[in-house]
Design an enzyme around this catalytic site. Structure first.
Site, PDB file in Angstrom:
ATOM      1  N   SER A 161       0.871  -1.176   0.000  1.00  0.00           N
ATOM      2  CA  SER A 161       0.000   0.000   0.000  1.00  0.00           C
ATOM      3  C   SER A 161       0.899   1.214   0.000  1.00  0.00           C
ATOM      4  O   SER A 161       2.055   1.136   0.444  1.00  0.00           O
ATOM      5  CB  SER A 161      -0.876   0.010   1.267  1.00  0.00           C
ATOM      6  OG  SER A 161      -1.506   1.263   1.418  1.00  0.00           O
ATOM      7  N   TYR A 174      -1.810   0.159  10.993  1.00  0.00           N
ATOM      8  CA  TYR A 174      -1.936  -0.362   9.621  1.00  0.00           C
ATOM      9  C   TYR A 174      -0.702   0.043   8.808  1.00  0.00           C
ATOM     10  O   TYR A 174      -0.091  -0.787   8.121  1.00  0.00           O
ATOM     11  CB  TYR A 174      -3.210   0.192   8.965  1.00  0.00           C
ATOM     12  CG  TYR A 174      -3.367  -0.209   7.515  1.00  0.00           C
ATOM     13  CD1 TYR A 174      -3.768  -1.493   7.168  1.00  0.00           C
ATOM     14  CD2 TYR A 174      -3.102   0.698   6.481  1.00  0.00           C
ATOM     15  CE1 TYR A 174      -3.902  -1.867   5.832  1.00  0.00           C
ATOM     16  CE2 TYR A 174      -3.233   0.335   5.149  1.00  0.00           C
ATOM     17  CZ  TYR A 174      -3.637  -0.954   4.833  1.00  0.00           C
ATOM     18  OH  TYR A 174      -3.764  -1.316   3.515  1.00  0.00           O
TER      19      TYR A 174
END
Ligand SMILES: NC(=O)c1ccc[n+]([C@@H]2O[C@H](COP(=O)([O-])OP(=O)(O)OC[C@H]3O[C@@H](n4cnc5c(N)ncnc54)[C@H](OP(=O)(O)O)[C@@H]3O)[C@@H](O)[C@H]2O)c1
Length: 283
Positions: A161, A174
């Site tokens: 990501s 995260y």
């Protein structure tokens, strides 16, 4: 449901095309997190291109429906559970000694800052997003090696990501899990150089999925314009494999700039992240 239990679902229709590598049959792809979002879109695209897909996740009903549609196989597995991953890989390798592609895509969000989120979530997101890919790769490595040694190409794709390159405060745990996953992916790529197993790192920006409902979370209309859909990421994954791209940001603009800015001007990203356009606590 027992997350560690797995089984084969025979396809209702035989695969129509069998694109083969020399000396092998149909190419085999293991896709984790295939029950929704990017993983599901990737499995659909691979199946259209003639790959035999093994769909890995925990939601049995979703996987069975998709497997019926694609003529794929199902493996129920919690990728954060190393024992379950080893058992899943053993079953897969028994059926398919050669695995040509592993897509480490299974992942979960962890909404909230490091100070706000439940400590169990901080640990869990590392187990799933980072260690899940490590365990799957290690366990399926014999299959990847087999494919590579049989003259075919073998590939690992890690779905990281942009949060793996930039530290966003509203999703601290995260982002940390994705930073770890990026380090894993880059280091794995170097470790496997010369083995015939290529490692590809795909870094999406905001993608609208069940687990990451971006449109409802982003306050800024500007950021909302850069939300993409899962099939666009699936195309990037398959293109990375087919064209041998090592690291891909999807879409390039504006997310690659975010990664570059984090490296060149971390203070700027820190300020932006602090006054983030996310709703507090929702990412
Ligand atoms: N959406 C975004 O904005 C975005 C951006 C960049 C990167 N990503 C990454 O893309 C990947 C896919 O996410 P997505 O956006 O497609 O979200 P999604 O639709 O929520 O899909 C997540 C998938 O991971 C599976 N999964 C979650 N925990 C698991 C576990 N412990 N064991 C096995 N499977 C598990 C889920 O299946 P079950 O619940 O059935 O197990 C589901 O199939 C993730 O790694 C995510 O971090 C997403």
């Amino acid at each position: 449901m027992n997350p560690g239990r797995g089984f084969t679902r025979l396809p209702s229709v035989p695969a129509a095309t069998t694109p083969t590598e020399p000396g092998t049959g149909q190419r085999v792809a293991v896709v984790t997190g295939a029950s929704s979002g990017i993983g599901e879109a990737t499995a659909r695209l691979l199946a259209r291109k003639g790959w035999r897909c093994i769909l890995v996740a925990r939601r049995e009903d979703r996987l069975l429906a998709l497997a019926d549609e694609l003529g794929a196989e199902v493996e129920l597995c919690d990728v954060g559970d190393r024992g379950a991953v080893d058992a899943m890989a053993a079953r897969v390798l028994e059926r398919h000694p050669a695995v040509h592609l592993l897509v480490n895509n299974a992942g979960m969000p962890a909404r909230g800052t490091f100070l706000a989120v439940d400590p169990d979530l901080v640990a869990r997101v590392m187990e799933v997003n980072y260690l899940g890919g490590v365990w799957c790769t290690r366990a399926l490595l014999p299959g990847l090696r087999w494919a590579a040694s049989a003259g075919a190409s073998a590939h690992v794709v890690n779905l990281v990501s942009v949060a793996g390159t930039a530290a966003f405060a509203p999703a601290g745990a995260y982002a940390a899990s994705k930073h770890a996953q990026l380090a894993f992916s880059r280091s794995l790529s170097a470790s496997l150089r010369g083995t015939g197993i290529a490692v590809h790192t795909v870094l999406p920006g905001f993608v609208e999925t069940e687990g990451f409902p971006q449109k409802g979370v982003l306050r800024s209309r500007l950021l909302g314009r850069f939300v993409i859909q899962p099939p666009q990421v699936a195309e990037a994954i398959v293109a990375a494999v087919e064209k041998g791209k090592r690291e891909v940001t999807v879409p390039w603009f504006p997310y690659r700039l975010v990664s570059i800015l984090q490296a060149l001007a971390p203070g700027l990203i820190g300020r932006f992240s602090g006054m983030s356009d996310y709703r507090p606590g929702s990412v």
